[in-house]
Scaffold this active site. Structure first.
Site, PDB file in Angstrom:
ATOM      1  N   SER A   1      34.021  -4.075  41.513  1.00 31.23           N
ATOM      2  CA  SER A   1      34.366  -3.716  39.553  1.00 31.23           C
ATOM      3  C   SER A   1      33.531  -2.494  39.405  1.00 31.23           C
ATOM      4  O   SER A   1      33.828  -2.316  37.802  1.00 31.23           O
ATOM      5  CB  SER A   1      33.639  -4.956  39.601  1.00 31.23           C
ATOM      6  OG  SER A   1      31.699  -5.242  39.502  1.00 31.23           O
ATOM      7  N   GLN A   2      33.029  -1.696  40.292  1.00 30.61           N
ATOM      8  CA  GLN A   2      32.740   0.035  39.498  1.00 30.61           C
ATOM      9  C   GLN A   2      34.354   0.701  38.928  1.00 30.61           C
ATOM     10  O   GLN A   2      33.953   1.367  38.621  1.00 30.61           O
ATOM     11  CB  GLN A   2      32.216   0.750  40.650  1.00 30.61           C
ATOM     12  CG  GLN A   2      33.160   1.155  42.092  1.00 30.61           C
ATOM     13  CD  GLN A   2      32.982  -0.591  42.919  1.00 30.61           C
ATOM     14  OE1 GLN A   2      32.963  -1.385  42.625  1.00 30.61           O
ATOM     15  NE2 GLN A   2      33.558  -0.056  44.197  1.00 30.61           N
TER      16      GLN A   2
ATOM     17  N   THR B   1      33.710  -8.235  45.928  1.00 28.95           N
ATOM     18  CA  THR B   1      32.999  -8.563  46.981  1.00 28.95           C
ATOM     19  C   THR B   1      33.493  -9.866  47.124  1.00 28.95           C
ATOM     20  O   THR B   1      33.871 -10.188  48.449  1.00 28.95           O
ATOM     21  CB  THR B   1      31.408  -8.687  47.128  1.00 28.95           C
ATOM     22  OG1 THR B   1      31.111  -7.821  46.652  1.00 28.95           O
ATOM     23  CG2 THR B   1      30.551  -9.241  48.193  1.00 28.95           C
TER      24      THR B   1
ATOM     25  N   TYR C   1      31.538  -3.392  54.026  1.00 33.20           N
ATOM     26  CA  TYR C   1      33.234  -3.818  53.948  1.00 33.20           C
ATOM     27  C   TYR C   1      34.014  -4.055  52.633  1.00 33.20           C
ATOM     28  O   TYR C   1      33.806  -2.266  52.157  1.00 33.20           O
ATOM     29  CB  TYR C   1      32.588  -5.514  53.302  1.00 33.20           C
ATOM     30  CG  TYR C   1      32.135  -5.658  52.248  1.00 33.20           C
ATOM     31  CD1 TYR C   1      30.595  -5.116  51.735  1.00 33.20           C
ATOM     32  CD2 TYR C   1      32.588  -5.777  50.386  1.00 33.20           C
ATOM     33  CE1 TYR C   1      30.207  -5.536  50.822  1.00 33.20           C
ATOM     34  CE2 TYR C   1      32.350  -5.914  48.972  1.00 33.20           C
ATOM     35  CZ  TYR C   1      30.627  -5.661  49.307  1.00 33.20           C
ATOM     36  OH  TYR C   1      29.970  -5.355  48.374  1.00 33.20           O
TER      37      TYR C   1
ATOM     38  N   GLU D   1       9.309   2.294  15.190  1.00 33.23           N
ATOM     39  CA  GLU D   1       8.759   3.563  15.721  1.00 33.23           C
ATOM     40  C   GLU D   1       9.931   5.023  14.849  1.00 33.23           C
ATOM     41  O   GLU D   1       9.214   5.682  15.001  1.00 33.23           O
ATOM     42  CB  GLU D   1       8.742   3.593  17.337  1.00 33.23           C
ATOM     43  CG  GLU D   1       7.470   3.027  17.566  1.00 33.23           C
ATOM     44  CD  GLU D   1       6.850   3.449  19.399  1.00 33.23           C
ATOM     45  OE1 GLU D   1       7.079   4.245  19.476  1.00 33.23           O
ATOM     46  OE2 GLU D   1       7.245   2.286  19.920  1.00 33.23           O
TER      47      GLU D   1
ATOM     48  N   LYS E   1      23.072  -8.041  36.003  1.00 37.56           N
ATOM     49  CA  LYS E   1      22.814  -7.980  37.327  1.00 37.56           C
ATOM     50  C   LYS E   1      21.298  -7.079  37.358  1.00 37.56           C
ATOM     51  O   LYS E   1      20.745  -6.100  37.392  1.00 37.56           O
ATOM     52  CB  LYS E   1      24.059  -7.187  37.527  1.00 37.56           C
ATOM     53  CG  LYS E   1      23.822  -6.937  39.257  1.00 37.56           C
ATOM     54  CD  LYS E   1      25.128  -6.108  40.702  1.00 37.56           C
ATOM     55  CE  LYS E   1      25.090  -6.136  41.541  1.00 37.56           C
ATOM     56  NZ  LYS E   1      25.783  -5.390  42.105  1.00 37.56           N
TER      57      LYS E   1
ATOM     58  N   THR F   1      30.380  -7.936  40.972  1.00 40.99           N
ATOM     59  CA  THR F   1      29.486  -7.973  40.387  1.00 40.99           C
ATOM     60  C   THR F   1      28.536  -7.121  39.351  1.00 40.99           C
ATOM     61  O   THR F   1      27.623  -7.216  38.390  1.00 40.99           O
ATOM     62  CB  THR F   1      28.192  -8.448  41.452  1.00 40.99           C
ATOM     63  OG1 THR F   1      28.034  -7.119  42.543  1.00 40.99           O
ATOM     64  CG2 THR F   1      28.195 -10.063  41.545  1.00 40.99           C
ATOM     65  N   ASP F   2      29.250  -5.796  39.573  1.00 34.31           N
ATOM     66  CA  ASP F   2      28.150  -4.064  39.367  1.00 34.31           C
ATOM     67  C   ASP F   2      29.456  -4.451  38.286  1.00 34.31           C
ATOM     68  O   ASP F   2      27.612  -4.051  36.933  1.00 34.31           O
ATOM     69  CB  ASP F   2      29.326  -2.800  39.881  1.00 34.31           C
ATOM     70  CG  ASP F   2      28.185  -3.379  41.657  1.00 34.31           C
ATOM     71  OD1 ASP F   2      28.193  -3.863  42.083  1.00 34.31           O
ATOM     72  OD2 ASP F   2      29.124  -2.109  42.793  1.00 34.31           O
TER      73      ASP F   2
HETATM   74  N1  GLU Z   1      30.837  -2.810  43.829  1.00 37.01           N
HETATM   75  C1  GLU Z   1      31.575  -3.902  44.053  1.00 37.01           C
HETATM   76  C2  GLU Z   1      31.808  -4.895  43.309  1.00 37.01           C
HETATM   77  O1  GLU Z   1      30.883  -4.579  41.805  1.00 37.01           O
HETATM   78  C3  GLU Z   1      30.644  -4.756  45.134  1.00 37.01           C
HETATM   79  C4  GLU Z   1      29.830  -4.786  44.599  1.00 37.01           C
HETATM   80  C5  GLU Z   1      29.894  -6.836  43.447  1.00 37.01           C
HETATM   81  O2  GLU Z   1      31.156  -6.980  44.292  1.00 37.01           O
HETATM   82  O3  GLU Z   1      29.125  -8.025  44.496  1.00 37.01           O
HETATM   83  O4  GLU Z   1      32.961  -5.081  42.765  1.00 37.01           O
END
Ligand code: GLU
Length: 349
Positions: free
Chosen positions: A79-80, A33, A46, A306, A185, A112-113
């Site tokens: 990043s997915q 992002t 986006y 456990e 995250k 961020t993913d």
């Molecule tokens: N899903 C995208 C990624 O991880 C956008 C999420 C982000 O960067 O915050 O690249």
């Protein structure tokens, strides 16, 4: 006239010397992002990874006073879509940069993913004690109040600061500094998306000032036995999520696929039901290493508590999340299939 030329030359020389003294930071850009472009400023929708690294650096000219920056585009993805291939490229390039003394620190811009996974993977593989800092953003560059430029500026500030040495791979986000091993995250959309549920942040960056308050005790910040090259084929490890009344079918499917390892995102203290228990026995009998982790975001999974791990033939993730336990198990399996040795890795790194 001669005097003016002499003064200008002295000033230029002074500026050059100052620039030379600034820490050298290389930014490895992967997309996300932070490099995202939206159709308009008031829309959240986006496409990730559209803006090249030169433009991201260009948006924060103030950073020229902090470090000598250069950028390299490693990938342009959300990043997915992060992959083991890109992870290997990042690890190899980062080690090369430090081995050749090309930089004093590295910043990695990343979606961020899966940022927490990349941080831990690199933490286990980068051998230098120079700072490596990941960052990203929750809002695209085109949004109102985009957080990317600030996060990038802060990450460069952190990477350029000598206090950041020897901390392993860290994540700088929304003015918090987090250990790459512990960070997660925690929000799908908010700008304070990252937190370390077990340890909290290790430091803060604010107004160009960096301060650390704690450090991880794990040896991941020192040296690990793991290494990868671009041609290394990593063992296959998959994650299976546990939930009420789950059947063992997913585990059986992975046994049929002959995977090398399975991480169970168990409930609570790494627990699972009878159906999973029976399927795990079949997986272990097939020579697959099974690691008990937890879907619960904080706390640890305790060995022989456990569940009788000795009898079942399982290991535990300690306080690693399932997605990070998978990474350690993949790298651990490049060294050994011995259950006890693998368990030691989980207590050490
Ligand atoms: N899903 C995208 C990624 O991880 C956008 C999420 C982000 O960067 O915050 O690249």
């Amino acid at each position: 006239m001669k005097k003016i030329i002499a003064v200008i030359s002295t000033l230029l020389l002074f500026a050059c010397l100052q620039a030379q003294q600034l820490p050298r930071i290389i930014i490895l850009a992967t997309g996300g992002t932070i490099a995202g472009k939206g159709a308009s400023a008031d829309r959240a929708g986006y496409t990730a990874g559209k803006i090249p690294i030169e433009d991201l650096i260009g948006a924060i000219p103030q950073v020229k006073k902090v470090a000598n920056i250069s950028g390299e585009q490693i990938s342009s993805i959300g990043s997915q879509d992060m992959s083991i291939e890109i992870w290997k490229k990042l690890a190899v390039r980062a080690n090369e940069i430090f081995d050749r003394n090309e930089a004093d620190g590295i910043v990695i811009t990343h979606g961020t993913d899966t940022q927490e996974e990349t941080a831990y993977f690199l933490d286990l593989l980068i051998s230098s004690d120079k700072p490596v800092v990941l960052t990203g953003s929750m809002r695209p560059a085109t949004a109102i109040s985009a957080d990317g430029p600030k996060n990038l500026y802060d990450a460069i500030t952190v990477a350029a600061n000598p206090k950041s040495k020897g901390k392993g791979v860290i994540v700088s986000f929304n003015e918090g500094i987090f250990d790459g091993r512990d960070v997660m995250k925690m929000s799908t959309t908010k700008v304070n998306a990252f937190f370390s549920p077990n340890t909290g942040p290790i430091g803060q960056v604010y107004d160009g000032k960096v301060e650390f308050y704690q450090a991880s005790m794990r040896e991941v910040n020192v040296k690990t036995p793991f290494s990868v090259s671009l041609t290394t084929k990593l063992p296959r490890v998959d994650i299976v999520y546990m939930y009420a009344d789950a059947s063992g079918d997913m585990i059986d499917m992975l046994v049929a696929k002959k995977v090398d390892g399975i991480v169970i995102a168990g409930v609570g203290n790494g627990n699972f039901n009878k159906a999973y228990m029976d399927a795990v026995k079949r997986a272990v009998a097939a020579g697959i290493v099974v690691c008990r982790a937890s879907r619960t975001p904080s706390g640890r999974v305790v060995l022989e508590d456990e569940i009788n791990d000795e009898q079942l033939g399982t290991i535990v993730s300690d306080d690693l999340t399932p997605q990070k336990a998978r990474i350690l198990l993949m790298l651990g399996l490049t060294k050994t299939k011995d259950r006890k040795q693998l368990q030691q890795y989980f207590f050490k790194f």
